[in-house]
Design a protein around this motif. Structure first.
Motif, PDB file in Angstrom:
ATOM      1  N   ASN A 214      73.215  62.157  49.289  1.00 50.37           N
ATOM      2  CA  ASN A 214      74.657  62.140  49.547  1.00 50.37           C
ATOM      3  C   ASN A 214      75.178  63.539  49.897  1.00 50.37           C
ATOM      4  O   ASN A 214      76.067  63.688  50.741  1.00 50.37           O
ATOM      5  CB  ASN A 214      75.414  61.592  48.336  1.00 50.37           C
ATOM      6  N   GLU A 215      74.626  64.562  49.257  1.00 55.22           N
ATOM      7  CA  GLU A 215      75.028  65.930  49.592  1.00 55.22           C
ATOM      8  C   GLU A 215      74.576  66.307  51.001  1.00 55.22           C
ATOM      9  O   GLU A 215      75.295  66.994  51.735  1.00 55.22           O
ATOM     10  CB  GLU A 215      74.445  66.902  48.572  1.00 55.22           C
TER      11      GLU A 215
ATOM     12  N   SER B  17      80.472  67.442  57.286  1.00 54.86           N
ATOM     13  CA  SER B  17      81.327  68.630  57.307  1.00 54.86           C
ATOM     14  C   SER B  17      80.971  69.545  58.474  1.00 54.86           C
ATOM     15  O   SER B  17      81.854  70.184  59.060  1.00 54.86           O
ATOM     16  CB  SER B  17      81.192  69.396  55.985  1.00 54.86           C
TER      17      SER B  17
ATOM     18  N   PRO C  94      79.556  57.908  50.719  1.00 53.69           N
ATOM     19  CA  PRO C  94      79.817  58.919  49.710  1.00 53.69           C
ATOM     20  C   PRO C  94      81.254  59.422  49.800  1.00 53.69           C
ATOM     21  O   PRO C  94      81.825  59.488  50.869  1.00 53.69           O
ATOM     22  CB  PRO C  94      78.807  60.030  50.038  1.00 53.69           C
TER      23      PRO C  94
ATOM     24  N   THR D 130      68.058  73.270  45.742  1.00 53.48           N
ATOM     25  CA  THR D 130      68.904  73.352  44.549  1.00 53.48           C
ATOM     26  C   THR D 130      68.624  72.217  43.569  1.00 53.48           C
ATOM     27  O   THR D 130      68.941  72.331  42.385  1.00 53.48           O
ATOM     28  CB  THR D 130      70.393  73.312  44.932  1.00 53.48           C
ATOM     29  N   HIS D 131      68.016  71.137  44.048  1.00 56.67           N
ATOM     30  CA  HIS D 131      67.711  69.999  43.181  1.00 56.67           C
ATOM     31  C   HIS D 131      66.262  70.011  42.701  1.00 56.67           C
ATOM     32  O   HIS D 131      65.823  69.053  42.070  1.00 56.67           O
ATOM     33  CB  HIS D 131      67.997  68.690  43.917  1.00 56.67           C
TER      34      HIS D 131
ATOM     35  N   ILE E  83      70.029  72.592  50.134  1.00 55.50           N
ATOM     36  CA  ILE E  83      70.474  71.556  49.203  1.00 55.50           C
ATOM     37  C   ILE E  83      69.292  70.956  48.457  1.00 55.50           C
ATOM     38  O   ILE E  83      69.331  70.749  47.236  1.00 55.50           O
ATOM     39  CB  ILE E  83      71.242  70.455  49.963  1.00 55.50           C
TER      40      ILE E  83
ATOM     41  N   GLU F 227      71.935  61.605  44.700  1.00 54.47           N
ATOM     42  CA  GLU F 227      72.925  62.675  44.816  1.00 54.47           C
ATOM     43  C   GLU F 227      72.516  63.681  45.884  1.00 54.47           C
ATOM     44  O   GLU F 227      73.355  64.188  46.637  1.00 54.47           O
ATOM     45  CB  GLU F 227      73.094  63.368  43.470  1.00 54.47           C
ATOM     46  N   THR F 228      71.223  63.978  45.963  1.00 57.52           N
ATOM     47  CA  THR F 228      70.736  64.906  46.983  1.00 57.52           C
ATOM     48  C   THR F 228      70.982  64.360  48.382  1.00 57.52           C
ATOM     49  O   THR F 228      71.467  65.076  49.275  1.00 57.52           O
ATOM     50  CB  THR F 228      69.231  65.169  46.787  1.00 57.52           C
TER      51      THR F 228
ATOM     52  N   GLN G 230      76.951  64.751  53.322  1.00 55.88           N
ATOM     53  CA  GLN G 230      78.222  65.471  53.318  1.00 55.88           C
ATOM     54  C   GLN G 230      78.134  66.751  54.141  1.00 55.88           C
ATOM     55  O   GLN G 230      79.090  67.120  54.835  1.00 55.88           O
ATOM     56  CB  GLN G 230      78.634  65.804  51.882  1.00 55.88           C
ATOM     57  N   VAL G 231      76.987  67.431  54.080  1.00 57.24           N
ATOM     58  CA  VAL G 231      76.805  68.644  54.879  1.00 57.24           C
ATOM     59  C   VAL G 231      76.871  68.324  56.366  1.00 57.24           C
ATOM     60  O   VAL G 231      77.535  69.009  57.145  1.00 57.24           O
ATOM     61  CB  VAL G 231      75.475  69.328  54.526  1.00 57.24           C
TER      62      VAL G 231
ATOM     63  N   SER H 183      80.637  74.142  53.605  1.00 57.83           N
ATOM     64  CA  SER H 183      79.639  73.107  53.830  1.00 57.83           C
ATOM     65  C   SER H 183      78.247  73.685  54.036  1.00 57.83           C
ATOM     66  O   SER H 183      77.273  73.193  53.471  1.00 57.83           O
ATOM     67  CB  SER H 183      80.035  72.256  55.048  1.00 57.83           C
TER      68      SER H 183
END
Length: 416
Positions: A202-203, A210, A415, A342-343, A339, A199-200, A206-207, A303
């Motif tokens: 993939n984020e 974006s 993702p 945060t994990h 990011i 998940e990290t 995404q950043v 983003s």
């Protein structure tokens, strides 16, 4: 006696904390010095990695159509190269046309400054010879200032420009081997952390995606606003000056100033009225205000999610370590770091300290994060672990592990 035995325990705990702190600081200094001293090696790698993250969605679309990763990567780089080459050719042709009028521009700039300075000198009782000597010196400094700023920026980013082909090679291989590299990173985590690690990643993807689309949209909006404003003011080559300032906006704060200074000097040299140069200043100041308070927060805010203080500090640190390339990559790099933080449960307060909603959520430091596990001192005492934490899930839906059989499929899937 019990009192004497308590002190050694406290002393050993304190010593252990300082030992761990010293170890972390030493490792951090080594890493930072390595990045600084090896900038010529790490800058192309950093940009190649970031470009691969940004271009991965495009590469994935080609893979769906062609079903060949190698050809998809080649087509992706070719498409990006055509776009960049087209932009460079446009600016090269326009700037070449401007340079053909360099003598007229310089004479117009000199004449305008003579008129302004003689008018001001007469008000203060300064002789004509003194005014002319002062004007000659001022003309040289003013005309050289924009070119000096650009030449400094180009020399600072010379490492990146000289190794552009190397950046493309890195981008090619990062795109080609992205599945294996993602699996390698996930394989370094514990089985219980691999889903959270996925998940990290993939984020992070995404950043980058974006940021690419967001910056492109911001540049387009700024270019249109600047060009329209310069057109109505009556400045020649309004498309060049407008979109040049939009492209320079990728360098936060500094780029916009340089982008507005160039058409201002050009307006002084090529126009006969004083209102047009002043209108250029007013135009760029207004566009900068709108961009900083409305356009960028709406387009990139979802983003990047960084507050202004963190962004400014990252830009300064990036310029210290890597010059102009560091300034360009500082903000997206810090967004990726946020990011990751945060994990990692003990570092979530640090992630909040970097976020754009810091002002609205300042009470969380003494509410949600007011627990021993969130205190940085516990990290150095060994009481907190820096491993990825799993989000709370429903007991009826257990966490899936990334097993051997499905790791490649999960890693290579695009993702949402």
């Amino acid at each position: 006696m019990p009192r004497a035995s308590a002190n050694p325990g406290r002393s050993s705990t304190t010593t252990m904390r300082f030992d761990r702190l010293a170890y972390v600081l030493i490792c951090l200094c080594i890493v930072l010095y390595t990045l600084y001293a090896g900038s010529s090696f790490f800058i192309p790698i950093a940009f190649g990695l970031f470009f691969s993250l940004m271009l991965k969605p495009i590469c994935y679309r080609f893979e769906v159509l062609i079903n060949s990763r190698i050809f998809s990567v080649v087509l992706t780089l070719f498409t990006a190269g055509v776009v960049v080459l087209g932009v460079l050719l446009f600016f090269f042709n326009q700037i070449q046309a401007i340079l053909t009028e360099a003598d007229d521009i310089y004479s117009g700039l000199q004449e305008t400054f003579y008129e302004w300075a003689e008018y001001g000198g007469g008000r203060f009782g300064i002789s004509g010879e003194e005014v002319e000597a002062y004007i000659d010196e001022a003309i040289t400094s003013v005309s050289d200032q924009p070119l000096g700023i650009l030449s400094t920026g180009l020399s600072t980013s010379g490492v990146l420009l000289a190794n552009f082909s190397l950046v493309m090679i890195y981008t090619f291989f990062f795109l080609l081997y992205r599945g294996a590299m993602k699996n390698f990173v996930l394989g370094q985590l514990r089985n219980s952390d691999q889903t959270e690690g996925l998940e990290t990643l993939n984020e992070i993807q995404q950043v980058a995606k974006s940021y690419l689309g967001g910056m492109g949209l911001v540049m387009l909006i700024l270019g249109v606003l600047n060009s329209l404003g310069l057109f109505f003011i009556g400045i020649d080559y309004y498309l060049v000056w407008g979109f040049l300032a939009a492209i320079l906006a990728v360098v936060p704060y500094i780029g916009t100033v340089i982008g507005g200074l160039l058409p201002f000097v050009f307006a002084i040299a090529t126009t006969e009225s004083i209102w047009q140069p002043l209108a250029v200043v007013l135009l760029y100041a207004t566009v900068q205000f709108v961009e900083g308070n409305f356009i960028t927060p709406k387009v990139l805010g979802s983003s990047v999610k960084l507050n202004a203080l963190a962004a400014i500090m990252s830009v300064i640190l990036g310029s210290i370590f890597w010059g102009l390339p560091g300034v360009i990559i500082a903000i997206p790099f810090l967004a990726i770091v946020r990011i990751i933080l945060t994990h990692i449960e003990p570092l979530r307060p640090v992630a909040l300290l970097l976020s754009d909603d810091l002002y609205e959520q300042s009470d969380r430091f003494l509410d949600e994060y007011n627990e021993p596990k969130y205190r940085l001192s516990n990290i150095f005492s060994g009481k907190s672990s820096l491993s990825l934490f799993r989000k709370r899930r429903s007991p009826h839906h257990p966490t899936k592990r990334v097993s051997k059989s499905n790791s490649q499929v999960v890693s290579d899937s695009e993702p949402d």
